[in-house]
Design a protein around this motif. Structure first.
Motif, PDB file in Angstrom:
ATOM      1  N   GLU A 107       4.425   1.006  -6.143  1.00  9.90           N
ATOM      2  CA  GLU A 107       4.309   2.190  -5.271  1.00  9.90           C
ATOM      3  C   GLU A 107       2.891   2.704  -5.315  1.00  9.90           C
ATOM      4  OE1 GLU A 107       3.929   6.566  -4.766  1.00  9.90           O
ATOM      5  OE2 GLU A 107       3.722   5.390  -6.626  1.00  9.90           O
ATOM      6  N   ASN A 108       2.367   3.080  -4.137  1.00 10.90           N
ATOM      7  CA  ASN A 108       1.048   3.697  -4.104  1.00 10.90           C
ATOM      8  C   ASN A 108       0.827   4.380  -2.755  1.00 10.90           C
ATOM      9  OD1 ASN A 108      -2.002   4.050  -4.669  1.00 10.90           O
ATOM     10  ND2 ASN A 108      -1.224   3.023  -6.503  1.00 10.90           N
ATOM     11  N   VAL A 109      -0.381   4.914  -2.573  1.00 10.80           N
ATOM     12  CA  VAL A 109      -0.688   5.715  -1.392  1.00 10.80           C
ATOM     13  C   VAL A 109      -0.863   4.850  -0.146  1.00 10.80           C
ATOM     14  CG1 VAL A 109      -1.742   7.593  -2.692  1.00 10.80           C
ATOM     15  CG2 VAL A 109      -3.152   5.661  -1.965  1.00 10.80           C
ATOM     16  N   GLN A 110      -0.594   5.442   1.003  1.00 15.47           N
ATOM     17  CA  GLN A 110      -0.718   4.743   2.283  1.00 15.47           C
ATOM     18  C   GLN A 110      -2.159   4.329   2.554  1.00 15.47           C
ATOM     19  OE1 GLN A 110       0.809   7.062   5.541  1.00 15.47           O
ATOM     20  NE2 GLN A 110       0.374   5.517   7.076  1.00 15.47           N
ATOM     21  N   ASN A 111      -3.102   5.072   2.020  1.00 16.23           N
ATOM     22  CA  ASN A 111      -4.514   4.801   2.286  1.00 16.23           C
ATOM     23  C   ASN A 111      -4.948   3.420   1.806  1.00 16.23           C
ATOM     24  OD1 ASN A 111      -7.028   5.937   3.352  1.00 16.23           O
ATOM     25  ND2 ASN A 111      -7.792   5.801   1.257  1.00 16.23           N
ATOM     26  N   MET A 112      -4.178   2.825   0.889  1.00 14.19           N
ATOM     27  CA  MET A 112      -4.602   1.507   0.407  1.00 14.19           C
ATOM     28  C   MET A 112      -4.437   0.426   1.478  1.00 14.19           C
ATOM     29  SD  MET A 112      -1.802  -0.032  -2.230  1.00 14.19           S
ATOM     30  CE  MET A 112      -0.166  -0.577  -1.742  1.00 14.19           C
ATOM     31  N   LEU A 113      -3.727   0.730   2.551  1.00 16.49           N
ATOM     32  CA  LEU A 113      -3.591  -0.242   3.637  1.00 16.49           C
ATOM     33  C   LEU A 113      -4.862  -0.351   4.469  1.00 16.49           C
ATOM     34  CD1 LEU A 113      -0.005   0.593   4.969  1.00 16.49           C
ATOM     35  CD2 LEU A 113      -0.660  -1.176   3.324  1.00 16.49           C
ATOM     36  N   VAL A 114      -5.698   0.686   4.423  1.00 14.32           N
ATOM     37  CA  VAL A 114      -6.894   0.696   5.273  1.00 14.32           C
ATOM     38  C   VAL A 114      -8.201   0.761   4.491  1.00 14.32           C
ATOM     39  CG1 VAL A 114      -5.674   1.727   7.214  1.00 14.32           C
ATOM     40  CG2 VAL A 114      -6.749   3.226   5.540  1.00 14.32           C
ATOM     41  N   LEU A 115      -8.163   1.257   3.261  1.00 12.07           N
ATOM     42  CA  LEU A 115      -9.387   1.374   2.470  1.00 12.07           C
ATOM     43  C   LEU A 115     -10.039   0.009   2.271  1.00 12.07           C
ATOM     44  CD1 LEU A 115     -11.211   3.258   0.732  1.00 12.07           C
ATOM     45  CD2 LEU A 115      -9.772   2.643  -1.229  1.00 12.07           C
ATOM     46  N   ARG A 143      10.473  12.899   3.555  1.00 13.67           N
ATOM     47  CA  ARG A 143      11.363  13.761   4.334  1.00 13.67           C
ATOM     48  C   ARG A 143      12.641  13.032   4.737  1.00 13.67           C
ATOM     49  NH1 ARG A 143       7.786  15.750   9.187  1.00 13.67           N
ATOM     50  NH2 ARG A 143       7.203  13.543   9.059  1.00 13.67           N
ATOM     51  N   SER A 144      12.587  11.717   4.822  1.00 11.81           N
ATOM     52  CA  SER A 144      13.787  10.961   5.203  1.00 11.81           C
ATOM     53  C   SER A 144      14.890  11.104   4.168  1.00 11.81           C
ATOM     54  CB  SER A 144      13.443   9.479   5.395  1.00 11.81           C
ATOM     55  OG  SER A 144      13.079   8.863   4.171  1.00 11.81           O
ATOM     56  N   THR A 145      14.529  11.497   2.949  1.00 10.68           N
ATOM     57  CA  THR A 145      15.534  11.660   1.898  1.00 10.68           C
ATOM     58  C   THR A 145      16.074  13.088   1.841  1.00 10.68           C
ATOM     59  OG1 THR A 145      13.941  12.229   0.145  1.00 10.68           O
ATOM     60  CG2 THR A 145      14.342   9.891   0.567  1.00 10.68           C
ATOM     61  N   GLY A 146      15.620  13.956   2.762  1.00 14.95           N
ATOM     62  CA  GLY A 146      16.171  15.300   2.869  1.00 14.95           C
ATOM     63  C   GLY A 146      15.317  16.414   2.305  1.00 14.95           C
ATOM     64  N   VAL A 147      14.205  16.089   1.645  1.00 14.35           N
ATOM     65  CA  VAL A 147      13.348  17.132   1.089  1.00 14.35           C
ATOM     66  C   VAL A 147      12.278  17.531   2.109  1.00 14.35           C
ATOM     67  CG1 VAL A 147      13.696  16.517  -1.324  1.00 14.35           C
ATOM     68  CG2 VAL A 147      11.874  15.396  -0.029  1.00 14.35           C
ATOM     69  N   PRO A 148      11.923  18.829   2.185  1.00 16.00           N
ATOM     70  CA  PRO A 148      10.902  19.269   3.141  1.00 16.00           C
ATOM     71  C   PRO A 148       9.483  19.024   2.627  1.00 16.00           C
ATOM     72  CG  PRO A 148      11.764  21.159   1.975  1.00 16.00           C
ATOM     73  CD  PRO A 148      12.536  19.977   1.474  1.00 16.00           C
ATOM     74  N   HIS A 149       9.166  17.778   2.444  1.00 18.65           N
ATOM     75  CA  HIS A 149       7.897  17.363   1.840  1.00 18.65           C
ATOM     76  C   HIS A 149       7.407  16.126   2.587  1.00 18.65           C
ATOM     77  CE1 HIS A 149       5.705  15.801  -2.046  1.00 18.65           C
ATOM     78  NE2 HIS A 149       4.869  16.179  -1.097  1.00 18.65           N
ATOM     79  N   ARG A 150       6.386  16.318   3.434  1.00 27.10           N
ATOM     80  CA  ARG A 150       5.843  15.202   4.206  1.00 27.10           C
ATOM     81  C   ARG A 150       4.918  14.382   3.312  1.00 27.10           C
ATOM     82  NH1 ARG A 150       2.229  17.170   8.613  1.00 27.10           N
ATOM     83  NH2 ARG A 150       0.667  16.909   6.994  1.00 27.10           N
ATOM     84  N   ARG A 151       5.470  13.319   2.791  1.00 30.57           N
ATOM     85  CA  ARG A 151       4.750  12.501   1.818  1.00 30.57           C
ATOM     86  C   ARG A 151       5.022  11.035   2.134  1.00 30.57           C
ATOM     87  NH1 ARG A 151       3.064  13.740  -3.424  1.00 30.57           N
ATOM     88  NH2 ARG A 151       2.855  12.000  -4.874  1.00 30.57           N
ATOM     89  N   LYS A 152       4.003  10.311   2.552  1.00 33.20           N
ATOM     90  CA  LYS A 152       4.175   8.906   2.913  1.00 33.20           C
ATOM     91  C   LYS A 152       3.546   8.017   1.838  1.00 33.20           C
ATOM     92  CE  LYS A 152       4.405   9.634   7.924  1.00 33.20           C
ATOM     93  NZ  LYS A 152       3.853   9.275   9.242  1.00 33.20           N
ATOM     94  N   ARG A 153       4.347   7.085   1.350  1.00 39.24           N
ATOM     95  CA  ARG A 153       3.905   6.182   0.305  1.00 39.24           C
ATOM     96  C   ARG A 153       4.302   4.748   0.630  1.00 39.24           C
ATOM     97  NH1 ARG A 153       1.096   9.768  -0.762  1.00 39.24           N
ATOM     98  NH2 ARG A 153       0.688  10.756  -2.778  1.00 39.24           N
ATOM     99  N   VAL A 154       3.499   3.803   0.157  1.00 39.30           N
ATOM    100  CA  VAL A 154       3.806   2.386   0.319  1.00 39.30           C
ATOM    101  C   VAL A 154       4.742   1.960  -0.808  1.00 39.30           C
ATOM    102  CG1 VAL A 154       2.885   0.044   0.333  1.00 39.30           C
ATOM    103  CG2 VAL A 154       1.612   1.892   1.445  1.00 39.30           C
TER     104      VAL A 154
END
Length: 381
Positions: A107-115, A143-154
């Motif tokens: 698991e890691n941040v989405q930014n690693m796809l473009v950095l 947020r797809s899991t129901g929490v109000p937290h916009r957090r995108k991870r790979v």
């Protein structure tokens, strides 16, 4: 099923796996505040320290590694996958042969796809394929899991014997539509000049905080609150809930080990437990992947979802950031905004100053509310 965890943090991946009966028997974590949390919350698991000193791991079904994002994050040093922090992922590949897990979960941040042109993903894929692993990854929004937290991870899943596509691409859901008029909006009060992190009925991604341990939670505009209560910030217990943990989960981190800021760093680095619970459910019960839109691509650019083997990569456009759509908890239902700390006059003034110099466009009502909040907070000093 059993699991081992590298860079375990506060056990976000392991909490989700446990909900599906996957028992973590060994955990590796170096930072003392995190170790205190793990010792308290996973007292039956072996707890090891610096990953560089670990010579071997037990045979397990699942090996997890939410390796450091410091060199990969937009908010970090952006030194890349071989940086002094994120580069420790190399120990995952050193320890793989003896652990021989059926499944590997990274698991890691989405930014690693473009950095650096996606060099981090290219490195991970090359290391996995050199060891005979098939792999798949997908960007997932908490947020797809129901929490109000916009957090995108790979989330990356790999295996030598199983099909990782059956874990990551068997579920798809429509993204929840945010109401055009909401009662609460999250934003970064530390920004305002070139960005805002605006989120409707959610907070933007929780951050680690400053390098000196000063927490910097996002702020929340509560549209219909009374004067002085319209701009508030979540507490550390709120942040734990926004990541899917029980409130007070990281309290052990402050017992003689440091300031409150360490808890923000721990929570900001964690994996949302709802996301890991979804992954765990599919590790236990793999599904049928939807590959109807797959297409072979050039690895010069990494999409939001893809899989590969033997040097070839296929994108999976139908696999969006919402694999599921759990019942949503509204922001005002997770955070008691009547009790949350008000943003200070100084912090509000700094934000207002940046917005006045910015070329960004803001909701006029929001700017009025922020400026009024600054006035009220100064008047109360």
């Amino acid at each position: 099923m059993t699991a081992a965890a590298l860079f375990a943090g506060i056990g976000g991946l392991e909490v989700g796996l446990a909900k599906n009966g996957i028992r973590t028997i060994s955990m590796v974590e170096k930072w003392e505040p995190a170790r205190a949390v793990l010792a308290h919350r996973f007292d039956s698991s072996e707890l090891l320290s610096d990953v560089s000193t670990v010579k071997s791991l037990p045979r397990v079904d699942v090996l997890t590694a939410g390796f450091p994002c410091t060199d990969l994050s937009q908010a970090g040093r952006t030194q890349g996958i071989h940086g002094s922090a994120s580069g420790v992922v190399s120990h995952v590949f050193r320890l793989l042969p003896e652990a021989r897990p059926t499944w590997l979960v990274l698991e890691n941040v989405q930014n690693m796809l473009v950095l650096d042109g996606g060099s981090a993903m290219a490195f991970l894929v090359a290391e996995l394929e050199a060891r005979g692993y098939r792999w798949a990854y997908r960007v997932v929004d908490s947020r797809s899991t129901g929490v109000p937290h916009r957090r995108k991870r790979v989330i990356l899943v790999a295996s030598r014997t199983e099909d990782p596509r059956s874990v990551l691409f068997a579920d798809n859901a429509m993204e929840r539509e945010t109401a055009s008029i909401s009662t609460a909006y999250g934003f970064y009060w530390t920004e305002g000049f070139t960005g805002l992190g605006w989120a409707t009925d959610a907070v933007p991604t929780l951050k680690v905080g400053s390098t000196v341990g000063i927490p910097s939670p996002p702020a929340i505009w509560v549209r219909d609150a009374v004067r002085g209560r319209q701009i508030v910030t979540p507490t550390i217990e709120d942040a734990e809930a926004l990541q899917g943990f029980r409130r007070g989960w990281t309290k052990a981190a402050t017992t003689g080990l440091g300031r409150e800021g360490s808890r923000w760093r721990l929570v900001g680095n964690a994996v949302t437990t709802g996301v890991s619970a979804w992954v765990g459910s599919r590790l236990v019960d793999p599904g049928t992947p939807d590959l109807s839109s797959q297409r072979l691509i050039d690895t010069g650019r990494w999409p939001h979802a893809a899989y590969g083997n033997k040097g070839q990569v296929w994108s999976v456009p139908t696999s969006g950031a919402w694999p599921l759509r759990r019942r949503y908890k509204h922001l005002v239902d997770v955070i008691d905004t009547s009790m949350a700390p008000s943003l200070s006059a100084r912090a509000t003034a700094g934000f207002v100053s940046r917005t006045e110099r910015s070329t960004l466009r803001f909701d006029p009502d929001f700017l009025v509310a922020v400026k009024e909040h600054e006035h009220v907070m100064r008047s109360s000093q």
